[in-house]
Design an enzyme around this catalytic site. Structure first.
Site, PDB file in Angstrom:
ATOM      1  N   PRO A  45       0.721  -1.173  -0.080  1.00  0.00           N
ATOM      2  CA  PRO A  45       0.041   0.068  -0.011  1.00  0.00           C
ATOM      3  C   PRO A  45       0.790   1.203  -0.082  1.00  0.00           C
ATOM      4  O   PRO A  45       1.972   1.337   0.596  1.00  0.00           O
ATOM      5  CB  PRO A  45      -0.814  -0.312   1.310  1.00  0.00           C
ATOM      6  CG  PRO A  45      -0.868  -1.464   1.473  1.00  0.00           C
ATOM      7  CD  PRO A  45       0.287  -2.197   1.166  1.00  0.00           C
ATOM      8  N   GLU A  46       0.384   2.081  -0.689  1.00  0.00           N
ATOM      9  CA  GLU A  46       1.278   3.520  -0.876  1.00  0.00           C
ATOM     10  C   GLU A  46       0.490   4.567  -0.308  1.00  0.00           C
ATOM     11  O   GLU A  46      -0.514   4.391   0.369  1.00  0.00           O
ATOM     12  CB  GLU A  46       1.669   3.856  -2.496  1.00  0.00           C
ATOM     13  CG  GLU A  46       2.297   2.586  -3.147  1.00  0.00           C
ATOM     14  CD  GLU A  46       2.557   2.931  -4.489  1.00  0.00           C
ATOM     15  OE1 GLU A  46       2.781   3.988  -4.900  1.00  0.00           O
ATOM     16  OE2 GLU A  46       2.962   1.986  -5.266  1.00  0.00           O
ATOM     17  N   LYS A  82       3.354   6.639   4.045  1.00  0.00           N
ATOM     18  CA  LYS A  82       3.222   5.020   4.390  1.00  0.00           C
ATOM     19  C   LYS A  82       3.097   4.437   5.899  1.00  0.00           C
ATOM     20  O   LYS A  82       3.108   3.333   6.127  1.00  0.00           O
ATOM     21  CB  LYS A  82       4.288   4.158   3.791  1.00  0.00           C
ATOM     22  CG  LYS A  82       4.218   4.214   2.160  1.00  0.00           C
ATOM     23  CD  LYS A  82       5.399   3.186   1.658  1.00  0.00           C
ATOM     24  CE  LYS A  82       5.329   3.356   0.216  1.00  0.00           C
ATOM     25  NZ  LYS A  82       6.212   2.260  -0.724  1.00  0.00           N
TER      26      LYS A  82
END
Length: 295
Positions: free
Chosen positions: A2-3, A53
């Protein structure tokens, strides 16, 4: 992994499902997870914030007498789900239970590969930059005042993944940013960035501005490749990443970058380095084979 946009959307999701809810009791951790236990046992509310993040989960006593912050990194597969207790998700490694006895719910950190990390910490990690979306001016300044650092000798596609300067930017975002900016991925980062001003000039191809606007486009989609029910809009939005009409090449960390046109000035150096490495490996293999044959 996930960014930045996905972590931000996760914080919004947590705040939505936890709104006006009271949680109660201890925070449970799965037996197989090696992250620290969370010493907490009371009635409390949950509020989430994000920065690049990282996600910070704040547990707040209902009477505001105490508060505990959990700093979380999602690894490759981390996510949050809010379900009935009877439908506890598989690979749920951290669990927060509501105090509603008639219809008990649970907020779970779900992480099949167990690469996600958490710690009790009030502060964001010191080795990560300001958030390009939410702290844009500080983010921009942090990049441009540090251009003398050796990291900026590297190709821009590699530097974009360095969280010390580009917190929240990952593989799909770097491809889209460079494509929109019309910058070859293997041009030297310093040469790409040195013409920019700390005070933004609003140029269409300003790569630092794109580090803000492109992630915000993903947020506006309210979907991403990590959510099955919203993947359609996300993949329609992509212009470069995983596009079969684009060129591809491995960067110095062996990660694939998608791009259009020429790879950039440092690409040949990287290719030569790989060729030499391959030759050395072959020589070593030949020598080892001869030694084994003599034995």
């Amino acid at each position: 992994m996930p960014e930045g946009p996905e972590i931000y959307l996760t914080s919004c999701y947590i705040n939505e499902v936890c709104k006006n809810r009271i949680f109660e009791g201890s925070v449970e951790k799965s037996d197989v997870n090696k992250n620290p236990d969370i010493p907490w046992n009371c009635k409390y509310r949950i509020f989430a914030t994000s920065r690049g993040k990282e996600l910070k989960l704040s547990l707040i006593h209902v009477k505001n007498v105490k508060k505990l912050n959990i700093l979380m990194r999602f690894g490759m597969t981390g996510s949050f789900k809010f379900t009935d207790v009877d439908s506890l998700p598989k690979h749920s490694h951290l669990r927060f239970y509501t105090g509603n006895k008639k219809s008990p719910k649970v907020l779970s950190f779900v992480d099949p590969r167990r690469f996600g990390k958490w710690e009790i910490n009030d502060k964001w990690s010191s080795d990560r930059s300001p958030d390009p979306m939410l702290e844009y001016e500080d983010f921009r300044k942090n990049v441009l005042v540090n251009l003398s650092q050796s990291i900026f000798n590297k190709p821009i596609c590699e530097v974009l993944l360095n969280q010390k300067y580009f917190n929240g930017i990952g593989n799909y975002l770097r491809a889209e940013i460079l494509y929109r900016a019309k910058i070859p991925p293997f041009d030297e980062a310093r040469k790409v960035l040195e013409s920019l001003n700390i005070s933004e000039d609003n140029a269409e191809g300003d790569i630092l501005r794109l580090c803000k606007t492109i992630p915000l486009e993903v947020v506006d989609l309210h979907g991403n490749k990590y959510l099955e029910d919203s993947q359609g809009d996300f993949y329609s939005w992509l212009r470069c990443y995983e596009n079969k009409n684009m060129n591809t090449m491995k960067d110095g960390n062996n990660r694939t970058i998608w791009f259009s046109g020429e790879p950039g000035s440092l690409a040949s150096r990287l290719r030569d380095k790989r060729k030499n490495s391959t030759k050395r490996n072959k020589v070593t293999e030949t020598k080892n084979h001869k030694k084994c044959s003599r034995k």
